[in-house]
Design a protein around this motif. Structure first.
Motif, short mmCIF file in Angstrom:
data_model
loop_
_atom_site.label_atom_id
_atom_site.label_comp_id
_atom_site.label_asym_id
_atom_site.label_seq_id
_atom_site.Cartn_x
_atom_site.Cartn_y
_atom_site.Cartn_z
N LYS A 1 -9.13 -40.38 -22.39
CA LYS A 1 -8.60 -40.11 -23.86
C LYS A 1 -8.26 -41.19 -25.08
O LYS A 1 -7.85 -40.65 -26.10
CB LYS A 1 -7.37 -38.94 -23.11
N HIS A 2 -7.28 -42.43 -24.77
CA HIS A 2 -6.49 -43.46 -25.53
C HIS A 2 -7.58 -43.52 -26.40
O HIS A 2 -7.73 -43.80 -27.67
CB HIS A 2 -5.95 -44.27 -25.01
N GLU B 1 -11.04 -32.24 -21.69
CA GLU B 1 -11.09 -33.89 -23.36
C GLU B 1 -12.09 -33.98 -23.81
O GLU B 1 -12.22 -35.09 -24.94
CB GLU B 1 -9.84 -34.55 -22.48
N GLY C 1 -8.40 -38.17 -30.95
CA GLY C 1 -8.27 -37.05 -31.48
C GLY C 1 -7.65 -35.95 -32.82
O GLY C 1 -7.17 -37.14 -33.56
N SER D 1 -8.66 -40.88 -16.65
CA SER D 1 -8.76 -40.15 -17.49
C SER D 1 -7.89 -40.45 -19.82
O SER D 1 -8.18 -39.65 -20.25
CB SER D 1 -8.34 -39.11 -16.97
N ARG E 1 -10.59 -42.23 -27.22
CA ARG E 1 -11.74 -41.35 -28.22
C ARG E 1 -9.99 -40.24 -29.03
O ARG E 1 -11.50 -40.22 -30.45
CB ARG E 1 -11.58 -40.27 -27.31
N ARG F 1 -16.29 -39.07 -29.97
CA ARG F 1 -16.07 -37.61 -29.01
C ARG F 1 -17.07 -37.13 -29.67
O ARG F 1 -17.36 -36.96 -30.68
CB ARG F 1 -14.84 -37.09 -29.23
N THR G 1 -3.42 -34.32 -24.34
CA THR G 1 -3.96 -35.60 -23.18
C THR G 1 -3.28 -35.84 -22.03
O THR G 1 -3.16 -36.35 -21.55
CB THR G 1 -3.71 -36.54 -24.91
N SER H 1 -10.06 -29.09 -25.76
CA SER H 1 -10.36 -30.68 -25.85
C SER H 1 -9.45 -31.59 -26.27
O SER H 1 -9.84 -32.72 -26.12
CB SER H 1 -11.75 -30.89 -26.57
#
Length: 787
Positions: A314-315, A374, A319, A310, A317, A170, A348, A345
């Motif tokens: 998220k998984h 996100e 964070g 989505s 990328r 990201r 999740t 951002s």
């Protein structure tokens, strides 16, 4: 000084001998400073931003790196001749400490290849150097993953990183000179194996399976909470029969019929055989009990699919950790902004209660990366000139149109807008400026409003200069170029969580007036002032009505496609030592399962019940006060509250999203609502008025926080709800002459359900003009603060 990320001149084009054996050795600052300084001073090394340093400064810099146990500098040799500089670092202690949840075995890396010699570039040298360095990280430093953070604009190095196998996670704000970086990682067991799936890499099984597991668990938990399904005891676990499938899981049951399902324990069997978890198949198996109309079932399933996509993205990328989000950045205005937007951002979950919470039907893969909050990306608004006679401009009482544009646009920008109109033979004074989301411009305005553009009632002015970051409220964006400027909210005709996310020009006509009235009431109230509670005014709004769709009596989605508003930024309200945090973050768990609210309590050093008491004094008390003293309600869920935090403790709260959400629940002769904002008056009885606390706060926010703290062993939920009751009692005791003296300690309250609304009509789940009549109840819910 900290260097910029990997920066490589292109040395792969011209012929010459193939690269021979490369060796790596530690840098000697005294020996190598002059050589490294000559490389840094070369234009090809501009991304490092160190070309101004002299030899002594470079020597000091290298010595500092070598003296730091968390960093090291290396010189790369080809046939005994130095050809590159590499730096390695521990990302848990250097540079990425605020934005990357480093794991044991992670090694950060920077690389500088020597400028090409006068006798020509060496074909393949850059690729060979890159591989040598990552293999050095693996073989010598024991790296399990190598981490790089090149500038987002450095496309040449992005290609080199991809070549050796780095995968992009990201964009992040690296805490150095405002640098925007493309955070990427390389699993060292995949060196030389490029990440070949491109934009759809997140749709691999290793990312979709945990997304499916989480969404199935959430669906069972929330459908159970809304009494649509009823799991049965099964030994020390639970069983849910759904069609031909049986789901088994362990769970903890909390008050307010809240279920915390152990996702790892969740299994599905079908006809006695193990079956994969699938949120869509669960919906199909439960369709009769869920009550989804046949005509809308496909739409709901599509929103489920989009929510899964989505979650998978998220998984992939990752964070920041919960501790990083709780700690935030160090002091300073730029870091307060970065910290605030890190949180936006990082989220999740989407809405904690809605199962299909991230539909965004209309976004493609590229648009998801560009505009989903996100993704943490940036974009520029498209600007239109809208003919004044076809447009309504509404402004707060303390702002003129001239004031507004002076505050929100640079003089050069407005001068450029005027020049475009003059070049077309148009009078700029006949037009007003209007921002449009780039997706909306591409997919709606340039098509649906083509006649308006053709007759020059609308004129395309091109992109504006400011960069904006999408917020969790997907129509809203934060100005990263000028954080003190307003949020901008524009119509965005994607289908998301039960609505097409347009904006009504009719609502925009009196939105600033609504905000003025609410802000004046709030600011004049001593109790609210004592709690530090305030609102972010929506102080300007524009709606275009010159299109053919506004000449049709029947309401249509096309009438809500071209409107915008400006909402105050919270940044000017922050003092030294304070930071901002969206309240939705309290419910966030990171990839390791750690919760932000638990991390905040730990960072504060306060007893957990005292931390909760201070948060409730900043949040619950003002909500109860506005309802019982002023008959005024907001939509106080996590996305609509900005928390001001100092040393991990919530010190006050700021409410936003006023114009479309606020309501006055009665008519009062002593304080009538002005006629021009009469639309916000919705008289209801006491039982329904109390739902503004019971449903929106207790069930919509507090039940989740209480369960997290109980599950984490931070605070027993019995004590949590005791503190809630103490907060309610303290307010009632301090205000015996309340306008609406509601008893919030009653034994039970009506169970108003959110998913049932979306299941009934996933295209338009409530009538925004009369939300009360749209509610769906499922019996009564035991009140956790009942006497």
């Amino acid at each position: 000084m900290t260097v910029d990320a990997t920066a490589l001149p292109d040395v792969t084009e011209v012929g010459g001998a193939e690269p021979r054996l490369l060796a790596v050795e530690p840098v000697d600052p005294d020996r190598d400073a002059a050589l490294v300084q000559s490389w840094l001073a070369h234009p090809a090394s501009s991304w490092w931003g160190m070309g101004h340093l002299d030899v002594d400064a470079v020597r000091t810099y290298l010595a500092d790196v070598q003296a730091d146990p968390a960093q090291a500098a290396w010189l790369g040799l080809r046939d005994g001749v130095a050809v590159f500089l590499a730096e390695t670092y521990d990302p848990a202690r250097v540079l990425l400490t605020d934005v990357f949840a480093a794991e044991p075995g992670d090694v950060g890396m920077h690389l500088l290849v020597a400028p090409p010699p006068a006798d020509g570039r060496v074909h393949g040298l850059t690729s060979a150097v890159m591989r040598t360095v990552v293999e050095h990280c693996r073989d010598v430093l024991g790296a399990r993953r190598v981490v790089v953070e090149p500038d987002v604009r450095n496309t040449a190095v992005h290609a080199k990183n991809a070549e050796v196998g780095f995968r992009v996670l990201r964009e992040v704000d690296v805490d150095i000179d405002g640098k925007r970086a493309l955070l990427s990682v390389l699993d060292t067991d995949r060196i030389g194996l490029p990440d070949g799936d491109g934009p759809a890499a997140h749709l691999r099984p290793e990312h979709l399976e945990p997304a499916q597991r989480h969404l199935v668990a959430k669906a069972i938990a929330e459908f159970t909470h809304e009494r649509l399904v009823e799991p049965q005891p099964d030994g020390d676990a639970w069983r849910l029969d759904a069609g031909e499938s049986t789901y088994r899981f362990r769970a903890r049951r909390h008050v307010l019929e809240h279920w915390s399902i152990d996702e790892a324990s969740l299994t599905r069997t079908r006809a006695g055989a193990a079956a994969p978890l699938s949120a869509q198949e669960l919906v199909l198996e439960l369709r009769d009990g869920l009550g989804i109309p046949d005509a809308l079932l496909g739409t709901y399933l599509e929103e489920i699919a989009s929510t899964l996509a989505s979650a998978a993205a998220k998984h992939r990328r990752g964070g920041p950790s919960a501790a990083q989000l709780a700690r935030g950045r160090t002091e300073g205005a730029d870091r307060v902004v970065a910290s605030f937007q890190d949180v936006e951002s990082a989220m999740t979950e989407g809405h904690p209660a809605f199962v299909a919470a991230n539909g965004r039907i209309g976004f493609g893969l590229d648009e998801y990366r560009a505009y989903a909050p996100e993704a943490g990306g940036r974009f520029r608004y498209r600007w239109l000139a809208a003919r004044r006679a076809c447009t309504h401009v509404a402004l707060a009482a303390d702002r003129t149109e001239r004031d507004h544009w002076a505050a929100e646009l640079d003089p050069e920008t407005t001068a450029g807008f005027r020049a475009v109109l003059v070049s077309r033979g148009l009078d700029p004074d006949d037009y007003v400026w209007m921002p449009v989301h780039p997706w909306q411009w591409q997919h709606r305005i340039a098509v649906t409003f083509a006649p308006d553009l053709g007759r020059q009632d609308l004129v395309d002015l091109g992109e504006g200069p400011d960069e904006y970051q999408p917020q969790q409220s997907i129509r809203t964006a934060f100005d990263r170029s000028h954080p003190e400027r307003s949020y901008v909210k524009t119509a965005l005709a994607v289908q998301n969580m039960g609505f097409l996310r347009g904006m009504s020009p009719a609502y925009m006509r009196n939105t600033p007036a609504v905000n003025d009235w609410v802000a004046a009431l709030v600011s004049a109230d001593e109790t609210l002032a004592g709690a530090g509670f305030s609102v972010l005014r929506e102080h300007a709004a524009i709606g275009y009505t010159g299109d053919a769709y506004h000449r049709v009596d029947v309401s249509s989605p096309q009438r809500k496609m071209l409107a915008a508003l400006w909402r105050e930024s919270p940044l000017p309200r922050v003092t030294d030592g304070e930071r901002l945090l969206t309240m939705a973050a309290l419910l966030h768990r990171d990839a390791s399962g750690d919760a932000v609210v638990s991390a905040l309590i730990e960072a504060s050093g306060l007893p957990a019940d005292e931390w909760v008491r201070r948060w409730l004094d900043a949040y619950l008390l003002p909500v109860v006060h506005c309802l019982t003293v002023h008959d005024l309600v907001f939509m106080p869920h996590g996305e609509n509250l900005v928390l001001v935090v100092r040393d991990g403790v919530v010190v006050r709260a700021v409410m936003k999203d006023i114009g479309e959400e606020v309501a006055v629940l009665g008519r009062h002769a002593d304080r009538p609502v002005p006629a021009d904002i009469e639309r916000i008056v919705h008289p209801v009885d006491d039982d329904e008025a109390a739902l503004a606390v019971f449903t929106d706060v207790f069930d919509g926010v507090l039940r989740f926080v209480a369960a997290i703290l109980d599950d984490d062993g931070v605070l027993p939920e019995s004590r949590f709800w005791q503190v809630v009751g103490e907060c309610v009692d303290a307010h009632a005791a301090a205000h015996p002459e309340r306008r609406r003296p509601l008893d919030l300690r009653v034994p039970a309250f009506e169970h108003s359900c959110l998913n049932r609304l979306q299941l009934r009509n996933t295209l338009s789940m409530v009538d925004l003009a009369d939300q009360s009549s749209s509610l769906i109840r499922a019996g009564a819910m035991s009140n956790p603060i009942a006497r």
